[in-house]
Write a protein that holds these residues in place. Structure first.
Motif, PDB file in Angstrom:
ATOM      1  N   TYR A   1       3.141  12.970  -0.405  1.00 54.64           N
ATOM      2  CA  TYR A   1       4.185  12.120   0.145  1.00 54.64           C
ATOM      3  C   TYR A   1       3.491  10.799   0.437  1.00 54.64           C
ATOM      4  CZ  TYR A   1       7.265  16.137   1.075  1.00 54.64           C
ATOM      5  OH  TYR A   1       8.078  17.240   0.963  1.00 54.64           O
ATOM      6  N   ALA A   2       3.892   9.736  -0.241  1.00 51.64           N
ATOM      7  CA  ALA A   2       3.206   8.451  -0.091  1.00 51.64           C
ATOM      8  C   ALA A   2       4.198   7.359   0.305  1.00 51.64           C
ATOM      9  CB  ALA A   2       2.496   8.079  -1.389  1.00 51.64           C
ATOM     10  N   TYR A   3       3.663   6.320   0.918  1.00 51.25           N
ATOM     11  CA  TYR A   3       4.454   5.215   1.462  1.00 51.25           C
ATOM     12  C   TYR A   3       3.818   3.903   1.050  1.00 51.25           C
ATOM     13  CZ  TYR A   3       6.000   9.171   4.145  1.00 51.25           C
ATOM     14  OH  TYR A   3       6.493  10.401   4.479  1.00 51.25           O
ATOM     15  N   PHE A   4       4.631   2.885   0.758  1.00 54.17           N
ATOM     16  CA  PHE A   4       4.074   1.587   0.413  1.00 54.17           C
ATOM     17  C   PHE A   4       3.500   0.927   1.661  1.00 54.17           C
ATOM     18  CE2 PHE A   4       6.866   1.795  -3.399  1.00 54.17           C
ATOM     19  CZ  PHE A   4       5.852   1.685  -4.333  1.00 54.17           C
ATOM     20  N   ALA A   5       2.286   0.409   1.538  1.00 54.97           N
ATOM     21  CA  ALA A   5       1.594  -0.277   2.633  1.00 54.97           C
ATOM     22  C   ALA A   5       0.830  -1.454   2.054  1.00 54.97           C
ATOM     23  CB  ALA A   5       0.638   0.678   3.342  1.00 54.97           C
ATOM     24  N   GLU A   6       0.474  -2.399   2.890  1.00 54.20           N
ATOM     25  CA  GLU A   6      -0.325  -3.551   2.455  1.00 54.20           C
ATOM     26  C   GLU A   6      -1.744  -3.107   2.130  1.00 54.20           C
ATOM     27  OE1 GLU A   6       0.503  -6.839   2.010  1.00 54.20           O
ATOM     28  OE2 GLU A   6       2.589  -6.320   2.425  1.00 54.20           O
ATOM     29  N   SER A   7      -2.277  -3.538   1.009  1.00 58.64           N
ATOM     30  CA  SER A   7      -3.655  -3.277   0.639  1.00 58.64           C
ATOM     31  C   SER A   7      -4.577  -4.184   1.448  1.00 58.64           C
ATOM     32  CB  SER A   7      -3.855  -3.540  -0.856  1.00 58.64           C
ATOM     33  OG  SER A   7      -5.207  -3.469  -1.198  1.00 58.64           O
ATOM     34  N   VAL A   8      -5.719  -3.650   1.875  1.00 58.17           N
ATOM     35  CA  VAL A   8      -6.655  -4.409   2.701  1.00 58.17           C
ATOM     36  C   VAL A   8      -7.189  -5.638   1.989  1.00 58.17           C
ATOM     37  CG1 VAL A   8      -8.913  -4.312   3.841  1.00 58.17           C
ATOM     38  CG2 VAL A   8      -7.350  -2.383   4.009  1.00 58.17           C
ATOM     39  N   ASN A   9      -7.620  -5.491   0.740  1.00 59.96           N
ATOM     40  CA  ASN A   9      -8.269  -6.619   0.072  1.00 59.96           C
ATOM     41  C   ASN A   9      -7.412  -7.311  -0.979  1.00 59.96           C
ATOM     42  OD1 ASN A   9      -8.343  -4.588  -1.775  1.00 59.96           O
ATOM     43  ND2 ASN A   9     -10.492  -4.816  -2.304  1.00 59.96           N
ATOM     44  N   ALA A  10      -6.349  -6.701  -1.413  1.00 65.41           N
ATOM     45  CA  ALA A  10      -5.555  -7.311  -2.488  1.00 65.41           C
ATOM     46  C   ALA A  10      -4.292  -7.986  -1.964  1.00 65.41           C
ATOM     47  CB  ALA A  10      -5.190  -6.249  -3.518  1.00 65.41           C
ATOM     48  N   HIS A  11      -3.970  -7.772  -0.703  1.00 67.17           N
ATOM     49  CA  HIS A  11      -2.772  -8.342  -0.090  1.00 67.17           C
ATOM     50  C   HIS A  11      -1.518  -8.053  -0.908  1.00 67.17           C
ATOM     51  CE1 HIS A  11      -5.314 -10.197   2.856  1.00 67.17           C
ATOM     52  NE2 HIS A  11      -6.008 -10.763   1.906  1.00 67.17           N
ATOM     53  N   LYS A  12      -1.439  -6.829  -1.393  1.00 60.67           N
ATOM     54  CA  LYS A  12      -0.255  -6.397  -2.121  1.00 60.67           C
ATOM     55  C   LYS A  12       0.084  -4.988  -1.657  1.00 60.67           C
ATOM     56  CE  LYS A  12      -2.806  -4.639  -6.094  1.00 60.67           C
ATOM     57  NZ  LYS A  12      -2.986  -4.658  -7.517  1.00 60.67           N
ATOM     58  N   LYS A  13       1.300  -4.582  -1.918  1.00 60.57           N
ATOM     59  CA  LYS A  13       1.718  -3.249  -1.495  1.00 60.57           C
ATOM     60  C   LYS A  13       1.222  -2.208  -2.484  1.00 60.57           C
ATOM     61  CE  LYS A  13       5.586  -4.515   1.288  1.00 60.57           C
ATOM     62  NZ  LYS A  13       6.455  -3.818   2.164  1.00 60.57           N
ATOM     63  N   MET A  14       0.753  -1.102  -1.923  1.00 61.17           N
ATOM     64  CA  MET A  14       0.347   0.025  -2.755  1.00 61.17           C
ATOM     65  C   MET A  14       0.646   1.311  -2.009  1.00 61.17           C
ATOM     66  SD  MET A  14      -3.766   0.173  -2.670  1.00 61.17           S
ATOM     67  CE  MET A  14      -3.609   1.479  -3.856  1.00 61.17           C
ATOM     68  N   LEU A  15       0.671   2.420  -2.720  1.00 63.56           N
ATOM     69  CA  LEU A  15       0.957   3.701  -2.108  1.00 63.56           C
ATOM     70  C   LEU A  15      -0.178   4.131  -1.195  1.00 63.56           C
ATOM     71  CD1 LEU A  15       2.509   5.581  -5.153  1.00 63.56           C
ATOM     72  CD2 LEU A  15       3.708   4.740  -3.118  1.00 63.56           C
ATOM     73  N   ASP A  16       0.187   4.729  -0.056  1.00 63.86           N
ATOM     74  CA  ASP A  16      -0.768   5.155   0.956  1.00 63.86           C
ATOM     75  C   ASP A  16      -0.282   6.480   1.531  1.00 63.86           C
ATOM     76  OD1 ASP A  16      -3.065   4.137   2.852  1.00 63.86           O
ATOM     77  OD2 ASP A  16      -1.530   4.965   4.167  1.00 63.86           O
ATOM     78  N   THR A  17      -1.211   7.319   1.984  1.00 63.47           N
ATOM     79  CA  THR A  17      -0.842   8.564   2.661  1.00 63.47           C
ATOM     80  C   THR A  17      -1.856   8.872   3.745  1.00 63.47           C
ATOM     81  OG1 THR A  17       0.009  10.792   2.294  1.00 63.47           O
ATOM     82  CG2 THR A  17      -2.052  10.220   1.163  1.00 63.47           C
ATOM     83  N   SER A  18      -1.538   9.855   4.569  1.00 64.56           N
ATOM     84  CA  SER A  18      -2.428  10.252   5.662  1.00 64.56           C
ATOM     85  C   SER A  18      -2.165  11.715   6.012  1.00 64.56           C
ATOM     86  CB  SER A  18      -2.174   9.376   6.893  1.00 64.56           C
ATOM     87  OG  SER A  18      -0.944   9.729   7.506  1.00 64.56           O
ATOM     88  N   ILE A  19      -2.922  12.221   6.990  1.00 65.22           N
ATOM     89  CA  ILE A  19      -2.717  13.598   7.432  1.00 65.22           C
ATOM     90  C   ILE A  19      -1.417  13.742   8.216  1.00 65.22           C
ATOM     91  CG2 ILE A  19      -5.168  14.171   7.433  1.00 65.22           C
ATOM     92  CD1 ILE A  19      -5.073  13.890  10.528  1.00 65.22           C
ATOM     93  N   CYS A  20      -0.791  12.637   8.565  1.00 67.49           N
ATOM     94  CA  CYS A  20       0.470  12.669   9.312  1.00 67.49           C
ATOM     95  C   CYS A  20       1.686  12.848   8.415  1.00 67.49           C
ATOM     96  CB  CYS A  20       0.614  11.392  10.146  1.00 67.49           C
ATOM     97  SG  CYS A  20      -0.655  11.240  11.422  1.00 67.49           S
ATOM     98  N   THR A  21       1.490  12.922   7.123  1.00 65.24           N
ATOM     99  CA  THR A  21       2.588  13.138   6.188  1.00 65.24           C
ATOM    100  C   THR A  21       2.639  14.621   5.824  1.00 65.24           C
ATOM    101  OG1 THR A  21       1.272  12.861   4.181  1.00 65.24           O
ATOM    102  CG2 THR A  21       2.144  10.848   5.194  1.00 65.24           C
ATOM    103  N   ARG A  22       3.543  14.984   4.960  1.00 64.02           N
ATOM    104  CA  ARG A  22       3.635  16.372   4.500  1.00 64.02           C
ATOM    105  C   ARG A  22       2.731  16.614   3.281  1.00 64.02           C
ATOM    106  NH1 ARG A  22       7.635  19.255   7.007  1.00 64.02           N
ATOM    107  NH2 ARG A  22       7.701  20.800   5.343  1.00 64.02           N
ATOM    108  N   THR A  23       1.841  15.687   2.971  1.00 64.12           N
ATOM    109  CA  THR A  23       0.901  15.851   1.861  1.00 64.12           C
ATOM    110  C   THR A  23       0.077  17.110   2.089  1.00 64.12           C
ATOM    111  OG1 THR A  23       0.789  13.480   1.425  1.00 64.12           O
ATOM    112  CG2 THR A  23      -1.093  14.807   0.700  1.00 64.12           C
TER     113      THR A  23
END
Length: 160
Positions: free
Chosen positions: A114-136
């Motif tokens: 389960y991924a969510y669009f978030a700002e990339s640290v170095n590219a300043h663009k949105k990319m998919l991100d996930t964490s242990i707080c998701t249903r992944t």
């Protein structure tokens, strides 16, 4: 006196040894009384991408100066998709630093992501991100079958 010393030593060793598994990450939990079906449906509504894929590569993220940022990308070969980009290959970012709630992906393993669009640290663009707080979850987790039951229609053989 000897027993007190041993008890104190065991007590100290237990707390020192367990320090590595403690995490400051706090995930917002669902309300009590919410069915599993409602949790999956809510996660499906909130997620930008939901897919099954195998990790084919792990890439540590670097800043503009070449230093490590504490994040990494897991590159997935997608086999099933319920939502999001229709691609055979997807890249998902997460963290490996302490207390940042990152998901610990392993190369060669299959996951329901389960991924969510978030700002990339170095590219300043949105990319998919996930964490242990998701249903992944890793695909062999019994929870995955419950999610699949409630996710409904899926696209197989995602295209590039």
């Amino acid at each position: 006196m000897k027993h007190r010393f041993l008890i104190a030593l065991l007590f100290f060793t237990f707390f020192l040894g367990s320090a590595g598994i403690v995490s400051a990450c706090t995930c917002i939990r669902s309300r009590v009384g919410v069915s599993e079906k409602e949790r999956v449906e809510s996660a499906k509504d909130d997620a930008d991408a939901i897919f099954v894929g195998r990790v084919i590569k792990i890439i540590k993220e670097r800043d503009r100066h070449g230093g490590l940022t504490g994040g990494y990308y897991a590159v997935f070969q997608v086999s099933e998709s319920w939502k999001g980009p229709q691609s055979k290959i997807l890249r998902v970012s997460t963290s490996y630093q302490c207390c940042m709630c990152g998901y610990g992906f392993s190369k060669g393993k299959d996951y329901l992501v389960y991924a969510y669009f978030a700002e990339s640290v170095n590219a300043h663009k949105k990319m998919l991100d996930t964490s242990i707080c998701t249903r992944t979850r890793e695909l062999n987790d019994p929870q995955v079958e419950i999610d699949r039951q409630y996710l409904g229609f899926r696209r197989t053989g995602a295209r590039k």
